[in-house]
Design a protein around this motif. Structure first.
Motif, PDB file in Angstrom:
ATOM      1  N   THR A  12      30.005  85.551 -35.226  1.00 16.23           N
ATOM      2  CA  THR A  12      30.907  86.360 -36.043  1.00 16.23           C
ATOM      3  C   THR A  12      31.796  87.263 -35.203  1.00 16.23           C
ATOM      4  O   THR A  12      32.954  87.504 -35.553  1.00 16.23           O
ATOM      5  CB  THR A  12      30.086  87.223 -37.023  1.00 16.23           C
ATOM      6  OG1 THR A  12      29.167  88.031 -36.291  1.00 16.23           O
ATOM      7  CG2 THR A  12      29.321  86.336 -37.991  1.00 16.23           C
ATOM      8  N   GLU A  13      31.227  87.764 -34.104  1.00 16.02           N
ATOM      9  CA  GLU A  13      31.981  88.699 -33.285  1.00 16.02           C
ATOM     10  C   GLU A  13      32.901  87.989 -32.287  1.00 16.02           C
ATOM     11  O   GLU A  13      33.942  88.530 -31.912  1.00 16.02           O
ATOM     12  CB  GLU A  13      31.015  89.616 -32.512  1.00 16.02           C
ATOM     13  CG  GLU A  13      30.066  90.405 -33.383  1.00 16.02           C
ATOM     14  CD  GLU A  13      30.765  91.452 -34.222  1.00 16.02           C
ATOM     15  OE1 GLU A  13      31.868  91.886 -33.823  1.00 16.02           O
ATOM     16  OE2 GLU A  13      30.221  91.833 -35.278  1.00 16.02           O
ATOM     17  N   LEU A  14      32.505  86.825 -31.858  1.00 15.46           N
ATOM     18  CA  LEU A  14      33.274  86.125 -30.818  1.00 15.46           C
ATOM     19  C   LEU A  14      33.736  84.757 -31.310  1.00 15.46           C
ATOM     20  O   LEU A  14      33.759  83.782 -30.561  1.00 15.46           O
ATOM     21  CB  LEU A  14      32.398  85.964 -29.550  1.00 15.46           C
ATOM     22  CG  LEU A  14      31.838  87.253 -28.958  1.00 15.46           C
ATOM     23  CD1 LEU A  14      30.912  86.931 -27.787  1.00 15.46           C
ATOM     24  CD2 LEU A  14      32.965  88.165 -28.479  1.00 15.46           C
ATOM     25  N   TRP A  15      34.146  84.691 -32.606  1.00 10.21           N
ATOM     26  CA  TRP A  15      34.502  83.399 -33.182  1.00 10.21           C
ATOM     27  C   TRP A  15      35.695  82.749 -32.499  1.00 10.21           C
ATOM     28  O   TRP A  15      35.842  81.519 -32.524  1.00 10.21           O
ATOM     29  CB  TRP A  15      34.796  83.580 -34.672  1.00 10.21           C
ATOM     30  CG  TRP A  15      35.937  84.544 -34.936  1.00 10.21           C
ATOM     31  CD1 TRP A  15      35.849  85.880 -35.106  1.00 10.21           C
ATOM     32  CD2 TRP A  15      37.319  84.198 -35.035  1.00 10.21           C
ATOM     33  NE1 TRP A  15      37.076  86.428 -35.307  1.00 10.21           N
ATOM     34  CE2 TRP A  15      38.020  85.408 -35.274  1.00 10.21           C
ATOM     35  CE3 TRP A  15      38.053  83.003 -34.956  1.00 10.21           C
ATOM     36  CZ2 TRP A  15      39.402  85.455 -35.426  1.00 10.21           C
ATOM     37  CZ3 TRP A  15      39.418  83.038 -35.117  1.00 10.21           C
ATOM     38  CH2 TRP A  15      40.096  84.257 -35.344  1.00 10.21           C
ATOM     39  N   GLU A  24      20.267  84.110 -23.960  1.00  9.42           N
ATOM     40  CA  GLU A  24      19.208  85.119 -23.997  1.00  9.42           C
ATOM     41  C   GLU A  24      17.913  84.577 -23.399  1.00  9.42           C
ATOM     42  O   GLU A  24      17.179  85.307 -22.725  1.00  9.42           O
ATOM     43  CB  GLU A  24      18.996  85.591 -25.440  1.00  9.42           C
ATOM     44  CG  GLU A  24      20.150  86.432 -25.957  1.00  9.42           C
ATOM     45  CD  GLU A  24      19.993  86.797 -27.427  1.00  9.42           C
ATOM     46  OE1 GLU A  24      19.045  86.263 -28.058  1.00  9.42           O
ATOM     47  OE2 GLU A  24      20.800  87.590 -27.955  1.00  9.42           O
ATOM     48  N   GLN A  84      24.200  81.653 -27.827  1.00 11.85           N
ATOM     49  CA  GLN A  84      23.686  82.997 -27.583  1.00 11.85           C
ATOM     50  C   GLN A  84      22.184  82.961 -27.336  1.00 11.85           C
ATOM     51  O   GLN A  84      21.672  83.621 -26.422  1.00 11.85           O
ATOM     52  CB  GLN A  84      24.008  83.892 -28.780  1.00 11.85           C
ATOM     53  CG  GLN A  84      23.524  85.326 -28.613  1.00 11.85           C
ATOM     54  CD  GLN A  84      23.838  86.177 -29.824  1.00 11.85           C
ATOM     55  OE1 GLN A  84      24.482  85.703 -30.771  1.00 11.85           O
ATOM     56  NE2 GLN A  84      23.395  87.411 -29.814  1.00 11.85           N
ATOM     57  N   GLN A  92      25.761  80.758 -32.107  1.00 13.06           N
ATOM     58  CA  GLN A  92      24.430  81.364 -32.196  1.00 13.06           C
ATOM     59  C   GLN A  92      23.452  80.635 -31.285  1.00 13.06           C
ATOM     60  O   GLN A  92      22.613  81.253 -30.612  1.00 13.06           O
ATOM     61  CB  GLN A  92      23.938  81.317 -33.645  1.00 13.06           C
ATOM     62  CG  GLN A  92      22.608  82.014 -33.870  1.00 13.06           C
ATOM     63  CD  GLN A  92      22.691  83.501 -33.608  1.00 13.06           C
ATOM     64  OE1 GLN A  92      23.747  84.103 -33.800  1.00 13.06           O
ATOM     65  NE2 GLN A  92      21.594  84.085 -33.158  1.00 13.06           N
ATOM     66  N   MET A 112      23.964  91.787 -33.991  1.00 11.97           N
ATOM     67  CA  MET A 112      25.219  91.262 -33.442  1.00 11.97           C
ATOM     68  C   MET A 112      25.072  89.777 -33.162  1.00 11.97           C
ATOM     69  O   MET A 112      24.062  89.339 -32.632  1.00 11.97           O
ATOM     70  CB  MET A 112      25.567  91.996 -32.147  1.00 11.97           C
ATOM     71  CG  MET A 112      25.974  93.462 -32.349  1.00 11.97           C
ATOM     72  SD  MET A 112      26.477  94.237 -30.823  1.00 11.97           S
ATOM     73  CE  MET A 112      24.963  94.125 -29.887  1.00 11.97           C
ATOM     74  N   SER A 113      26.111  89.077 -33.586  1.00 14.20           N
ATOM     75  CA  SER A 113      26.088  87.633 -33.392  1.00 14.20           C
ATOM     76  C   SER A 113      27.381  87.194 -32.745  1.00 14.20           C
ATOM     77  O   SER A 113      28.471  87.662 -33.108  1.00 14.20           O
ATOM     78  CB  SER A 113      25.899  86.927 -34.742  1.00 14.20           C
ATOM     79  OG  SER A 113      26.035  85.531 -34.595  1.00 14.20           O
ATOM     80  N   TRP A 114      27.229  86.295 -31.776  1.00 12.85           N
ATOM     81  CA  TRP A 114      28.419  85.777 -31.134  1.00 12.85           C
ATOM     82  C   TRP A 114      29.276  84.965 -32.103  1.00 12.85           C
ATOM     83  O   TRP A 114      30.492  84.887 -31.956  1.00 12.85           O
ATOM     84  CB  TRP A 114      28.015  84.902 -29.944  1.00 12.85           C
ATOM     85  CG  TRP A 114      27.462  85.686 -28.775  1.00 12.85           C
ATOM     86  CD1 TRP A 114      27.196  87.009 -28.729  1.00 12.85           C
ATOM     87  CD2 TRP A 114      27.137  85.152 -27.505  1.00 12.85           C
ATOM     88  NE1 TRP A 114      26.695  87.369 -27.508  1.00 12.85           N
ATOM     89  CE2 TRP A 114      26.649  86.235 -26.716  1.00 12.85           C
ATOM     90  CE3 TRP A 114      27.171  83.890 -26.948  1.00 12.85           C
ATOM     91  CZ2 TRP A 114      26.223  86.078 -25.412  1.00 12.85           C
ATOM     92  CZ3 TRP A 114      26.745  83.728 -25.640  1.00 12.85           C
ATOM     93  CH2 TRP A 114      26.287  84.815 -24.865  1.00 12.85           C
TER      94      TRP A 114
END
Length: 612
Positions: free
Chosen positions: A5-8, A221, A217, A214, A1-3
């Motif tokens: 692509t998922e949270l563009w 992390e 993110q 990314q 999961m990548s921010w």
């Protein structure tokens, strides 16, 4: 999961979330900082507590630490000091390993976050500019198309009109062609701008924003991992000192197990043993025929070495007490809320209470045989050099202690003399290092000091041998109670040696005076005060509970019994009552309900002021 692509499309929410993460980290730093302050405060309080109960130097408390229980307590205090030191270590490690590191990391994190979101805003601004360009090109193309249509319609209208000249028609045709050309140019520009925007938009949402998100993110992390590592360090700092704290607790346990009650009991004997024999039986005094009272050889009477009988005091002998026999006051009463079964019946510490003037004077007159023994006792001042003012056993201990101290002083002087002798030999062999004659004066002084100390030791050893030789002969010691205490360089009279009272530190002090030979003849004045006058009644009382007066000075009462009050509670929790002329004593104030007579109470207070 990548921010990316998922949270563009969640740029603003990601900005809020990362700011919240930094706030959480700062909150954790604040928590650790407050924990370190608590640890420091706790350590400081523990050190102050340990210091507060440490024995003061050159005080009586140091003597108390010869007992195993008090030595164990001292060891506990020392271990608590070390225990406090471990809490200081916790505070220091948390400050350096967590608070300091996280504070620096937060600053770096803020800078990195600021950079990433700056890049994101820049990309958003670029795509918005491209979009504006596309919209402008589109509107221009739309405008040119509409103008070309109007020009074409105008041309066709002019061409169909027969009244219009050929020149006007040609002009309208050229204008329509121009507008069509402009529309074509706008179309081409719009098409080019659209292709460019689509390319920029694709790069924006599939390349630039994913890369930026990314990085954000990864930054978030890392923050989460870092706070987790800090929490592990938080626990590890505590875990590192647990073995040392456990060792401190083990030492406290070891000190507690080293307590020897038998040894402490023996130390009490050694500290307070007087060496005197217990008093013998008192002979019966027969007043029916004139005869002198004979005194037992081992009694505690104030006899004289020349065999003279003790002066008698006319009248009744009621109320006379021997010097070592003290009349105990009642024990402290239970609290007002205590039940009747909570009354202490065992012996407790006596409490001093003021007596009315007449009663105190009668007690003073009935105790006159002790005047010549105790007139000079309890006065301050240093005792004689040979400690002849102490009981035999205590005197022996003091003399032995003095001999040991003198021997230590002699050893110190001899060590100094040996060192100076070696120095002198070195100077003799190597004159360049110093003058050998310069130490002769000091060697002579040391020799004189050693000689003086040896003479002192011989003197005290002589007194010690005398005491040790006398102690086994207990019967002879008892026979000499009425004579002078035989000791070198002593002027104290031991005519009342068995009657002496101890001062708070266990020593005995006497001053030789003519009062030791004073004899008080019996007079009518003695008979007049021999019988105690009964105290006046100041009210009545009713017993609320049954009280078993088992201690001396108390009186038993039954629940509901009515009695007379002769002395009010003076703040110690006891009230003095009377049942009849022969029965009176103290009962707990909480066990009776008192009804004081106002007039009698005023008289009683007046007598109290006079007695004070």
């Amino acid at each position: 999961m990548s921010w990316g692509t998922e949270l563009w499309d969640q740029f603003d929410n990601l900005e809020k979330h990362t700011q919240w993460g930094i706030d959480v980290l700062e909150k954790y730093i604040k928590f650790v900082k407050e924990r370190t302050e608590i640890e420091l405060s706790y350590a400081k309080q523990l050190r102050n507590l340990s210091k507060k109960y440490q024995p003061k130097k050159n005080s009586k408390e140091e003597e108390e630490y010869r007992y195993t229980s008090t030595r164990a307590f001292l060891a506990t205090l020392n271990e608590m000091n070390d225990y406090a030191g471990q809490h200081e270590v916790i505070s220091e490690n948390m400050t350096s390993l967590i608070t300091g590191e996280l504070t620096r990391y937060v600053q770096e994190l803020k800078q990195e976050r600021k950079s990433h979101f700056h890049d994101g805003r820049k990309a958003q601004q670029h795509i918005e500019t491209c979009w504006k360009q596309l919209e402008a090109s589109k509107r221009r193309f739309e405008r040119d198309c509409k103008e070309a249509d109007r020009a074409q319609q105008y041309f066709e209208k002019m061409d169909a009109d027969i009244n219009v000249t050929k020149a006007d028609v040609e002009k309208a045709r050229q204008q329509a062609q121009l507008r069509h050309q402009m529309a074509e140019d706008s179309k081409a520009e719009y098409s080019s701008t659209l292709q460019k925007f689509n390319s920029e938009q694709h790069d924006h949402y599939y390349t630039h924003i994913p890369n930026i998100f990314q990085k954000i993110q990864e930054m978030e992390e890392r923050r989460i991992v870092r706070i987790g590592e800090s929490m592990k360090t938080f626990a590890e700092v505590d875990r590192q000192v647990i073995p040392i704290i456990g060792k401190c607790l083990d030492e406290i346990t070891k000190a507690a197990e080293s307590i020897d009650h038998k040894n402490d009991s023996q130390l009490v004997i050694e500290a307070f043993k007087s060496g005197f024999e217990p008093p013998g039986d008192i002979d019966f005094e027969d007043f029916t025929q004139p005869m002198k009272r004979t005194v037992s050889e081992s009694s505690l009477s104030n006899s004289r070495g020349d065999g003279k009988s003790e002066p008698k005091f006319g009248g009744k002998s009621k109320g006379k007490l021997w010097p070592f026999i003290k009349k105990n006051k009642p024990p402290p009463p239970p609290p007002a809320s205590a039940s009747p079964s909570a009354v202490p019946n065992g012996p407790q510490s006596p409490k001093q209470q003021k007596e009315p003037l007449s009663h105190r004077f009668n007690e003073f007159m009935t105790s006159k045989p002790k005047i010549h023994c105790f007139r000079s006792l309890k006065r301050g001042g240093a005792g004689p050099e040979d400690f002849s003012n102490l009981p035999p056993e205590q005197r022996r201990k003091k003399l032995q202690q003095k001999v040991d101290e003198l021997n230590k002083d002699i050893q110190k002087e001899m060590d100094q003399r040996d060192a100076l002798t070696k120095m002198k030999d070195v100077y003799i062999k190597n004159p360049q290092m110093g003058d050998a004659a310069s130490v002769d004066h000091r060697l002579a002084e040391l020799g004189q000091n050693i000689e003086k100390l040896r003479l002192e030791v011989q003197k005290f050893e002589g007194w010690l041998a005398e005491v040790e030789g006398r102690l086994p002969l207990r019967t002879d010691q008892a026979r000499r109670q009425s004579g002078l205490y035989e000791g070198q360089n002593t002027a104290a009279v031991n005519s009342c040696a068995q009657d002496r009272e101890s001062s708070p530190d266990g020593s005995y002090t006497e001053e030789q005076s003519q009062e030791t030979e004073m004899k008080v003849p019996a007079t009518e004045f003695d008979d007049e005060f021999d019988d105690e006058e009964p105290l006046p009644t100041i009210g009545t009382c009713k017993a609320l509970y049954t009280f078993e007066g088992q201690n001396e000075g108390t009186i038993s009462v039954a629940e509901g019994e009515m009695l007379y009050v002769i002395e009010e509670d003076k703040g110690d929790g006891w009230t003095r009552i009377r049942r009849n002329e022969d029965e009176e004593g103290y009962v707990p104030t909480s066990y009776v309900e008192v009804y004081l007579d106002k007039n009698a109470k005023d008289v009683y207070k007046s007598l109290q002021k006079i007695s004070e």
